[in-house]
Enzyme design. Structure first.
Site, mmCIF file in Angstrom:
data_model
loop_
_atom_site.group_PDB
_atom_site.id
_atom_site.type_symbol
_atom_site.label_atom_id
_atom_site.label_comp_id
_atom_site.label_asym_id
_atom_site.label_seq_id
_atom_site.Cartn_x
_atom_site.Cartn_y
_atom_site.Cartn_z
ATOM 1 N N LYS A 25 -7.645 4.156 -3.197
ATOM 2 C CA LYS A 25 -7.709 4.076 -4.603
ATOM 3 C C LYS A 25 -8.864 3.065 -5.096
ATOM 4 O O LYS A 25 -9.674 3.581 -5.776
ATOM 5 C CB LYS A 25 -6.478 4.122 -5.385
ATOM 6 C CG LYS A 25 -5.542 5.068 -5.085
ATOM 7 C CD LYS A 25 -4.086 4.844 -5.958
ATOM 8 C CE LYS A 25 -3.363 3.361 -5.500
ATOM 9 N NZ LYS A 25 -2.895 3.534 -4.071
ATOM 10 N N ARG A 100 2.609 4.850 -12.412
ATOM 11 C CA ARG A 100 3.511 5.099 -11.144
ATOM 12 C C ARG A 100 4.865 5.484 -11.397
ATOM 13 O O ARG A 100 5.756 5.800 -10.325
ATOM 14 C CB ARG A 100 3.447 3.402 -10.533
ATOM 15 C CG ARG A 100 2.549 3.429 -9.393
ATOM 16 C CD ARG A 100 2.660 1.786 -9.056
ATOM 17 N NE ARG A 100 2.501 1.424 -7.912
ATOM 18 C CZ ARG A 100 1.039 0.820 -7.683
ATOM 19 N NH1 ARG A 100 0.200 0.774 -8.403
ATOM 20 N NH2 ARG A 100 0.875 0.422 -6.220
ATOM 21 N N ARG A 139 -6.788 -4.743 5.655
ATOM 22 C CA ARG A 139 -7.437 -4.866 4.387
ATOM 23 C C ARG A 139 -7.882 -6.310 3.908
ATOM 24 O O ARG A 139 -7.042 -7.108 4.260
ATOM 25 C CB ARG A 139 -6.644 -4.276 3.164
ATOM 26 C CG ARG A 139 -7.278 -4.475 1.910
ATOM 27 C CD ARG A 139 -6.574 -3.683 0.718
ATOM 28 N NE ARG A 139 -5.158 -3.696 0.400
ATOM 29 C CZ ARG A 139 -4.596 -2.933 -0.575
ATOM 30 N NH1 ARG A 139 -5.120 -1.884 -0.945
ATOM 31 N NH2 ARG A 139 -3.214 -3.155 -0.644
ATOM 32 N N ARG A 173 -4.201 -9.956 0.626
ATOM 33 C CA ARG A 173 -3.293 -9.847 -0.259
ATOM 34 C C ARG A 173 -1.862 -10.311 0.485
ATOM 35 O O ARG A 173 -1.722 -10.012 1.432
ATOM 36 C CB ARG A 173 -2.819 -8.607 -0.756
ATOM 37 C CG ARG A 173 -3.835 -8.665 -2.032
ATOM 38 C CD ARG A 173 -3.809 -7.075 -2.504
ATOM 39 N NE ARG A 173 -2.734 -6.367 -2.536
ATOM 40 C CZ ARG A 173 -2.390 -4.943 -3.058
ATOM 41 N NH1 ARG A 173 -3.537 -4.122 -3.545
ATOM 42 N NH2 ARG A 173 -1.242 -4.599 -3.211
ATOM 43 N N ARG A 184 6.881 -0.592 -0.341
ATOM 44 C CA ARG A 184 5.762 -0.023 -1.164
ATOM 45 C C ARG A 184 5.551 1.583 -1.175
ATOM 46 O O ARG A 184 5.703 2.375 -2.078
ATOM 47 C CB ARG A 184 4.470 -0.655 -1.276
ATOM 48 C CG ARG A 184 4.732 -1.986 -1.706
ATOM 49 C CD ARG A 184 3.600 -2.863 -1.402
ATOM 50 N NE ARG A 184 2.177 -2.655 -1.752
ATOM 51 C CZ ARG A 184 1.101 -3.260 -0.886
ATOM 52 N NH1 ARG A 184 1.283 -3.842 0.031
ATOM 53 N NH2 ARG A 184 -0.212 -2.613 -1.381
HETATM 54 P P1 ADP Z 1 -5.397 1.364 -2.317
HETATM 55 O O1 ADP Z 1 -5.972 0.866 -3.696
HETATM 56 O O2 ADP Z 1 -5.063 2.897 -2.516
HETATM 57 O O3 ADP Z 1 -4.342 0.536 -2.162
HETATM 58 P P2 ADP Z 1 -7.751 0.445 -0.733
HETATM 59 O O4 ADP Z 1 -8.934 1.400 -1.486
HETATM 60 O O5 ADP Z 1 -7.469 -0.817 -0.790
HETATM 61 O O6 ADP Z 1 -6.443 1.318 -1.107
HETATM 62 O O7 ADP Z 1 -7.886 0.711 0.671
HETATM 63 C C1 ADP Z 1 -6.799 0.110 1.610
HETATM 64 C C2 ADP Z 1 -7.824 -0.163 2.903
HETATM 65 O O8 ADP Z 1 -8.085 1.001 3.513
HETATM 66 C C3 ADP Z 1 -8.907 -0.861 2.594
HETATM 67 O O9 ADP Z 1 -9.337 -1.924 3.643
HETATM 68 C C4 ADP Z 1 -10.120 -0.009 2.712
HETATM 69 O O10 ADP Z 1 -11.359 -0.451 3.145
HETATM 70 C C5 ADP Z 1 -9.697 1.034 3.780
HETATM 71 N N1 ADP Z 1 -9.869 2.562 3.651
HETATM 72 C C6 ADP Z 1 -10.214 2.981 2.270
HETATM 73 N N2 ADP Z 1 -10.323 4.479 2.070
HETATM 74 C C7 ADP Z 1 -10.437 4.592 3.500
HETATM 75 C C8 ADP Z 1 -10.705 5.742 4.302
HETATM 76 N N3 ADP Z 1 -10.990 6.819 3.821
HETATM 77 N N4 ADP Z 1 -10.608 5.759 5.672
HETATM 78 C C9 ADP Z 1 -10.564 4.572 6.251
HETATM 79 N N5 ADP Z 1 -10.164 3.266 5.732
HETATM 80 C C10 ADP Z 1 -10.061 3.343 4.147
HETATM 81 P P1 AMP Z 2 -1.537 -2.352 -6.141
HETATM 82 O O1 AMP Z 2 -2.657 -3.566 -6.152
HETATM 83 O O2 AMP Z 2 -1.809 -1.124 -6.902
HETATM 84 O O3 AMP Z 2 -1.110 -1.913 -4.732
HETATM 85 O O4 AMP Z 2 -0.089 -2.924 -6.702
HETATM 86 C C1 AMP Z 2 0.238 -3.956 -6.098
HETATM 87 C C2 AMP Z 2 1.787 -4.112 -6.825
HETATM 88 O O5 AMP Z 2 1.802 -4.377 -8.207
HETATM 89 C C3 AMP Z 2 2.518 -3.074 -6.381
HETATM 90 O O6 AMP Z 2 3.257 -3.027 -5.170
HETATM 91 C C4 AMP Z 2 3.626 -3.138 -7.732
HETATM 92 O O7 AMP Z 2 4.755 -4.289 -7.411
HETATM 93 C C5 AMP Z 2 2.992 -3.716 -8.732
HETATM 94 N N1 AMP Z 2 2.248 -2.523 -9.702
HETATM 95 C C6 AMP Z 2 1.067 -2.175 -9.856
HETATM 96 N N2 AMP Z 2 0.891 -1.440 -10.712
HETATM 97 C C7 AMP Z 2 2.079 -0.917 -11.115
HETATM 98 C C8 AMP Z 2 2.609 0.020 -12.082
HETATM 99 N N3 AMP Z 2 1.837 0.920 -12.607
HETATM 100 N N4 AMP Z 2 3.831 -0.089 -12.208
HETATM 101 C C9 AMP Z 2 4.853 -0.819 -11.531
HETATM 102 N N5 AMP Z 2 4.569 -1.931 -10.509
HETATM 103 C C10 AMP Z 2 3.061 -1.964 -10.365
#
Ligand code: ADP
Ligand code: AMP
Length: 234
Positions: A25, A100, A139, A173, A184
């Site tokens: 995302k 969410r 990541r 992170r 999660r």
């Molecule tokens: P989210 O925001 O949904 O938690 P991220 O965008 O941070 O996910 O992506 C998680 C990890 O996976 C990052 O290190 C990113 O570079 C990698 N990633 C994202 N999309 C893909 C994909 N289509 N294929 C492989 N790796 C990906």
């Molecule tokens: P994310 O960066 O989207 O992976 O979110 C990291 C953490 O923030 C999650 O595991 C939750 O603890 C909290 N969080 C982010 N967005 C939300 C949401 N919309 N509702 C509740 N918790 C959230």
């Protein structure tokens, strides 16, 4: 009541990226921000910022985030409401990690209705749970500009140097551990996955196979987002 029609009189485009942690995302939201002039609104980023600043919301959220649970709806909705009121959001938003829960989805409708807007598209990035641990544990991001990278799937072109800003500091992170990922993912399946049906029933749902490489997911997204924003595809 604030009317968030744009300078051209069009209503502000609102896109939602749905998907489990690690689905891509944030990666894709940043690209859409650059390509379509939309604003990425990531509740995870906003909450991490509140934690770092030690605000009341941040203090309440930290423990829940550390164990991979969902922060309370009231806190998250307040943060989103404040952010949506900022003038830059009038150009259109990509919601990343929000809503969410069904309560958040209902609150979003109310917030957008006050602005004469509504959700134009909710895009579900669909991935196998098995891929999530690898995606999340590899990541890392640039400490200066937040550009996202991955140990296996997306290394900076010059090792140790951010492609986007030239920064040389990177961070991981605190909640990107195998144990927290399991919590999660459980929260995603219990509370967030039902939103797929919610938006499907409204005729706003699009599904993308997010097991594809990053560039292929990007192309699928562009085909959905371009008509919503009125932009022509290159
Ligand atoms: P989210 O925001 O949904 O938690 P991220 O965008 O941070 O996910 O992506 C998680 C990890 O996976 C990052 O290190 C990113 O570079 C990698 N990633 C994202 N999309 C893909 C994909 N289509 N294929 C492989 N790796 C990906
Ligand atoms: P994310 O960066 O989207 O992976 O979110 C990291 C953490 O923030 C999650 O595991 C939750 O603890 C909290 N969080 C982010 N967005 C939300 C949401 N919309 N509702 C509740 N918790 C959230």
């Amino acid at each position: 009541m604030t009317d968030a029609t744009t300078a051209t009189g069009a209503t502000m485009p609102v896109l939602i990226l749905l998907g489990p942690p690690g689905a891509g995302k944030g990666t894709q939201a940043k690209k859409l921000e650059e390509q379509f002039g939309l604003i990425q609104l990531s509740t995870g980023d906003l909450l991490r910022d509140a934690v770092a600043r030690g605000t009341q919301a941040g203090k309440a959220a930290q423990e829940v985030m550390d164990r991979g649970g969902l922060v309370g709806d009231d806190i998250v909705i307040r943060i989103v409401a404040d952010r949506l009121d900022a003038p830059d959001c009038e150009q259109g938003v990509i919601l990343d990690g929000f809503p969410r829960t069904t309560a958040q989805a209902a609150a979003l409708e109310g917030l957008l209705a006050q602005k004469g807007a509504s959700v134009n598209a909710a895009i579900s990035l669909e991935v196998d749970d098995a891929a999530m641990v690898e995606r999340i544990s590899g990541r890392f991001t640039c400490a200066a500009c937040g550009e996202g990278y991955h140990d296996s799937f997306k290394q900076p072109q010059a090792q140790g140097v951010c492609d986007k800003c030239g920064g040389t500091e990177f961070k991981r992170r605190a909640d990107d551990t195998a144990e927290t990922v399991r919590s999660r993912l459980a929260a995603y399946h219990a509370d967030t996955a039902p939103l797929i049906d919610f938006y499907d029933a409204k005729g706003a749902l699009h599904r993308i196979d997010a097991m594809q490489p990053i560039a292929a997911v990007e192309r699928s997204l562009q085909a959905i987002v371009a008509p919503v924003t009125g932009a022509a595809l290159a």
